[in-house]
Design a protein around this motif. Structure first.
Motif, short mmCIF file in Angstrom:
data_model
loop_
_atom_site.label_atom_id
_atom_site.label_comp_id
_atom_site.label_asym_id
_atom_site.label_seq_id
_atom_site.Cartn_x
_atom_site.Cartn_y
_atom_site.Cartn_z
N SER A 69 0.74 -1.23 -0.09
CA SER A 69 -0.54 -0.14 0.00
C SER A 69 1.10 1.17 -0.25
O SER A 69 2.19 1.65 -0.22
CB SER A 69 -0.59 -0.17 1.46
N GLY A 70 0.14 2.60 0.24
CA GLY A 70 0.49 3.29 -0.02
C GLY A 70 0.92 4.30 -1.50
O GLY A 70 1.20 3.30 -2.64
N THR A 71 1.11 5.86 -1.90
CA THR A 71 -0.05 6.29 -2.62
C THR A 71 2.20 6.64 -3.66
O THR A 71 1.57 7.14 -4.89
CB THR A 71 -0.24 7.94 -2.26
N GLN A 72 2.85 6.23 -2.81
CA GLN A 72 3.73 6.45 -3.69
C GLN A 72 4.86 5.67 -3.58
O GLN A 72 6.04 5.46 -2.80
CB GLN A 72 5.23 7.71 -3.44
N ARG A 73 4.79 4.53 -4.32
CA ARG A 73 6.01 3.53 -3.99
C ARG A 73 7.19 3.09 -5.40
O ARG A 73 6.95 2.44 -5.89
CB ARG A 73 5.02 2.07 -4.31
N ASP A 74 8.06 4.31 -5.27
CA ASP A 74 8.92 4.35 -6.12
C ASP A 74 10.04 2.89 -5.84
O ASP A 74 10.90 2.74 -6.52
CB ASP A 74 9.89 5.36 -5.66
N ASP A 75 10.37 2.08 -4.61
CA ASP A 75 10.89 1.18 -5.06
C ASP A 75 10.07 -0.21 -5.36
O ASP A 75 10.91 -0.55 -6.37
CB ASP A 75 10.93 0.45 -3.11
N LEU A 76 8.60 0.19 -5.78
CA LEU A 76 8.55 -0.90 -6.13
C LEU A 76 8.57 -0.68 -7.83
O LEU A 76 8.63 -1.37 -8.71
CB LEU A 76 6.76 -1.32 -6.56
N GLN B 161 -2.24 1.21 -4.40
CA GLN B 161 -3.13 2.13 -4.18
C GLN B 161 -2.06 3.22 -5.22
O GLN B 161 -2.02 4.56 -5.26
CB GLN B 161 -2.53 2.88 -2.37
N ASP B 162 -0.95 3.44 -5.63
CA ASP B 162 0.02 3.87 -6.07
C ASP B 162 -0.40 4.28 -7.38
O ASP B 162 -0.30 2.73 -8.22
CB ASP B 162 1.57 3.51 -6.19
#
Length: 279
Positions: free
Chosen positions: A235-242, A269-270
């Motif tokens: 989850s999370g709206t900013q998943r630059d890692d993924l 959610q990103d």
């Protein structure tokens, strides 16, 4: 900058005041902590039982809490480094004092001075792996910011390995993410592995603008480390890692990473990540 209480910094039994000071800091009670620090500092300066280590620790904490003019901050942090180098060289607290001084130099735009300060943290001087790992992470970030990417990658790799070895998974994954962000720019099957590059590295007179292609096997190691933590919660709206993992999946033709993320698409959610999965 890092705040470290004395109970975390050495093997001596902390006093009741030290424990209370730590508790006040953790609760965000700055004014009460500063008031108590006056008493601890005065006690450390008693002539019949002068405690130079506690004095340096408290002076460092007070400086970081803003108990002095900003113009005097660097000088105070340098005093703490020099005193701890004298009475407790190689200790965790000495290492943290160097990290704080290096951070001050970096905030002043003095990148070279920050790198020089961080270089004083090493296993040869007895510093523990967690402090060494954090110092290499900061060195890698500075070198990357000035475009000196080859040594930046080495420092980030060392940091990743060090922090993994002392069970700091979140911090080691941060190192892996920052390394991967650089590594994906240029990839070559015949490029030396990071471990080889570290062993073969030689001192340089001054930083430059250097790059070396990354080896796909090192990318695989980094991605697997990132996914070990990233897939716990997508989850999370900013998943630059993924997002980086998807880039790596495409760059070295490893579709399984994209598949692993796709299986969790209903939890993502990103919006950018969802769009990338659909492309």
């Amino acid at each position: 900058m890092k705040l470290l209480t004395r109970s975390q910094s050495n093997e001596k039994s902390p006093s009741a005041d030290s424990l209370l000071f730590k508790s006040l800091l953790s609760e965000g009670k700055k004014e009460e902590a500063l008031k108590l620090s006056d008493d601890i500092l005065a006690q450390s300066r008693l002539l019949d039982q002068r405690d130079f280590e506690t004095e340096a620790w408290i002076r460092m904490e007070r400086a970081l809490l803003g108990e002095m003019e900003n113009n005097d901050l660097g000088q105070e942090l340098r005093w703490c480094v020099d005193r701890l180098a004298s009475v407790s060289p190689g200790s965790p607290l000495h290492g943290v004092s160097l990290l704080n001084l290096a951070a001050w130099h970096r905030n002043q735009g003095e990148h070279m001075m920050s790198l020089v300060t961080l270089s004083d943290i090493s296993s040869d001087r007895g510093h523990p792996s967690d402090i060494i790992g954090l110092s290499r992470l900061e060195s890698g970030r500075i070198l990357a910011s000035i475009g000196d990417l080859e040594p930046a990658m080495r420092h980030l790799w060392i940091a990743m390995r060090r922090l993994s070895s002392v069970e700091m998974p979140a911090e080691s994954v941060v190192c892996a993410i920052e390394w991967l962000d650089i590594a994906l720019d240029e990839i070559a099957e015949d490029s030396p592995m990071m471990d080889e590059r570290i062993v073969d590295a030689k001192p340089r007179d001054s930083p430059g603008m250097t790059t070396v292609p990354s080896n796909p096997d090192d990318i695989r190691e980094c991605v697997e480390l990132i996914l070990s933590l990233a897939l716990v919660d997508v989850s999370g709206t900013q998943r630059d890692d993924l997002g980086l993992v998807l880039d790596a999946s495409e760059a070295i033709h490893e579709p399984k990473w994209k598949s692993e993320i796709e299986k969790r698409s209903h939890e993502i959610q990103d919006s950018r990540l969802l769009e990338a999965l659909q492309s």
